[in-house]
Structure formats: structure tokens, C-alpha cells
Design a protein around this motif. Structure first.
Motif, short mmCIF file in Angstrom:
data_model
loop_
_atom_site.label_atom_id
_atom_site.label_comp_id
_atom_site.label_asym_id
_atom_site.label_seq_id
_atom_site.Cartn_x
_atom_site.Cartn_y
_atom_site.Cartn_z
N GLU A 5 15.74 12.42 8.13
CA GLU A 5 17.05 13.07 8.26
C GLU A 5 17.42 13.79 6.97
O GLU A 5 17.87 14.94 7.00
CB GLU A 5 18.14 12.05 8.59
CG GLU A 5 18.05 11.49 9.98
CD GLU A 5 19.11 10.42 10.22
OE1 GLU A 5 20.30 10.78 10.25
OE2 GLU A 5 18.74 9.25 10.36
N LEU A 6 17.26 13.10 5.85
CA LEU A 6 17.58 13.69 4.55
C LEU A 6 16.72 14.93 4.31
O LEU A 6 17.21 15.97 3.86
CB LEU A 6 17.38 12.65 3.44
CG LEU A 6 17.75 13.07 2.03
CD1 LEU A 6 19.23 13.41 1.94
CD2 LEU A 6 17.41 11.94 1.06
N SER A 7 15.45 14.84 4.65
CA SER A 7 14.52 15.94 4.49
C SER A 7 14.98 17.17 5.25
O SER A 7 15.05 18.28 4.71
CB SER A 7 13.14 15.49 4.98
OG SER A 7 12.28 16.60 5.10
N THR A 8 15.35 16.96 6.50
CA THR A 8 15.79 18.08 7.35
C THR A 8 17.07 18.70 6.82
O THR A 8 17.20 19.93 6.75
CB THR A 8 15.99 17.59 8.80
OG1 THR A 8 14.74 17.08 9.27
CG2 THR A 8 16.46 18.70 9.70
N VAL A 9 18.03 17.86 6.46
CA VAL A 9 19.31 18.36 5.96
C VAL A 9 19.13 19.15 4.67
O VAL A 9 19.70 20.24 4.52
CB VAL A 9 20.31 17.19 5.76
CG1 VAL A 9 21.53 17.63 4.99
CG2 VAL A 9 20.71 16.61 7.10
N GLN A 20 8.41 17.30 -2.07
CA GLN A 20 8.07 16.04 -1.40
C GLN A 20 9.23 15.53 -0.56
O GLN A 20 9.02 15.00 0.53
CB GLN A 20 7.67 14.98 -2.43
CG GLN A 20 6.35 15.25 -3.09
CD GLN A 20 6.05 14.26 -4.21
OE1 GLN A 20 6.95 13.56 -4.69
NE2 GLN A 20 4.80 14.20 -4.63
N LEU A 21 10.45 15.70 -1.04
CA LEU A 21 11.62 15.28 -0.26
C LEU A 21 11.70 16.09 1.03
O LEU A 21 11.88 15.54 2.11
CB LEU A 21 12.90 15.45 -1.07
CG LEU A 21 14.20 15.15 -0.32
CD1 LEU A 21 14.24 13.70 0.16
CD2 LEU A 21 15.39 15.46 -1.18
N GLU A 22 11.54 17.41 0.93
CA GLU A 22 11.62 18.25 2.12
C GLU A 22 10.47 17.99 3.09
O GLU A 22 10.63 18.20 4.29
CB GLU A 22 11.66 19.73 1.73
CG GLU A 22 12.97 20.12 1.10
CD GLU A 22 13.10 21.62 0.89
OE1 GLU A 22 12.20 22.37 1.31
OE2 GLU A 22 14.13 22.03 0.32
N ALA A 23 9.36 17.51 2.58
CA ALA A 23 8.21 17.18 3.44
C ALA A 23 8.28 15.75 3.94
O ALA A 23 7.39 15.30 4.67
CB ALA A 23 6.91 17.41 2.66
N ALA A 24 9.32 15.02 3.55
CA ALA A 24 9.50 13.61 3.91
C ALA A 24 8.31 12.77 3.48
O ALA A 24 7.94 11.81 4.15
CB ALA A 24 9.78 13.46 5.41
N SER A 25 7.72 13.14 2.36
CA SER A 25 6.57 12.38 1.87
C SER A 25 6.87 11.69 0.54
O SER A 25 5.98 11.10 -0.07
CB SER A 25 5.36 13.31 1.70
OG SER A 25 5.63 14.30 0.71
#
Length: 163
Positions: free
Chosen positions: A6-10, A38-43
Motif C-alpha cells: 500500500e505504501l509503495s503504491t501511494v 526499493q520502497l516503490e518496488a515494495a522490496s
């Protein structure tokens, strides 16, 4: 969806809406571009709350802690009743569990179920049950926790949560 997803998508959506590159967002928030990527990739493996707050602040967003009266799509009372019934022939219903937690009295036939629930359920599930009762019945959270604690002590629970 997981919290990281969710954080990544937002973050990705807001950054793009604002016309910022990952490098620009990183510079403005004091993070590395690799961390933003990495945050945006949820990794991302770990990101402190302080760093998340700084990043979201740049995007005009904030972190909010909200109670969860459901676990997934299932109401917490329903899930708790099902969990408590796994080892027993007669299932505990959500309505019987609701009454027991609101009144502090458990019908004799369901005492083993409730004792098992209080001994073995995750604190997150118990908190979701409390939140559901608070939201639906208007009962203060502290009262529901107190009733759970009284019931657990009555059942001689050794769980540290009820000490």
C-alpha cells in the motif's frame, strides 16, 4: 494488500502526480534514491517510521494508525469464534462470543472455547475483536479488555497478556 505494498503504491502514485523523479524525492526527503526505488518496488526490507514520515511529509501525506475491526474481509468476532471452535464439536458462534465479552459471563458449554481463545489467539485478533465491539456496541475498549482479563483469570490462564 500488505502495508508495504500500500505504501509503495501511494508513494509511487503521489510522486508521479507531483512530477518528481525518484532522485528528487530522495533529495527532498533526505533518503537515498535506492531507498525510494526499493520502497516503490515494495522490496525494501526495513524503513524506520521517522524516515517514512519524512518521505510522506514531502509528498503531503502522513502516517495514520487506525484500529482494524476486521481481519481481511472477515469480522473479527466471526474469525475469533471460528478459531475458538477448531477443537470442539459444538461451534462457538460470534453472537455467543459477543454476549460473553459484553456481559463477562460464558455459557458452560462454551467455556472451553473462550478459555482457548483467550489463551491462544494472537493479540492482534483480540484487539480486532475489542475494536469491533467498540465500534458496533459503543462499549469502551478498556471495558472489553477488562472483561477479557477477568474471564482469563477465571479460567486460570497463565498467559502473560492477562497478568
Amino acid at each position: 494488500m500488505s502495508t508495504l505494498a500500500e505504501l509503495s503504491t501511494v508513494v509511487r502514485t503521489r510522486r508521479a502526480d507531483m512530477g518528481l523523479t525518484q532522485a528528487a524525492l530522495a533529495r527532498l526527503s533526505g533518503l537515498s534514491r535506492a531507498t525510494v526505488n526499493q520502497l516503490e518496488a515494495a522490496s525494501l526490507q526495513d524503513l524506520s517510521l521517522l524516515r517514512v514520515s519524512r518521505l510522506l511529509g514531502v509528498l503531503g501525506l502522513s502516517v495514520t494508525v487506525a484500529p482494524q475491526p476486521t481481519v481481511g474481509k472477515t469480522p473479527a468476532l466471526e474469525l475469533a469464534a471460528r478459531s475458538a471452535s477448531v477443537s470442539y464439536r459444538q461451534p462457538l458462534t460470534a453472537s455467543v462470543l459477543r454476549a460473553a465479552l459484553l456481559q463477562g459471563r460464558v455459557p458452560a458449554a462454551f467455556q472451553p472455547h473462550v478459555a482457548t481463545l483467550l489463551d491462544e489467539a494472537t493479540p492482534a485478533l483480540l484487539a480486532a475483536v475489542v475494536e469491533q465491539l467498540h465500534a458496533q456496541e459503543g462499549v469502551p475498549r478498556a471495558e472489553v479488555w477488562a472483561r477479557m482479563r477477568e474471564l482469563a483469570r477465571g479460567f486460570k490462564s497463565a498467559r502473560g497478556l492477562w497478568a
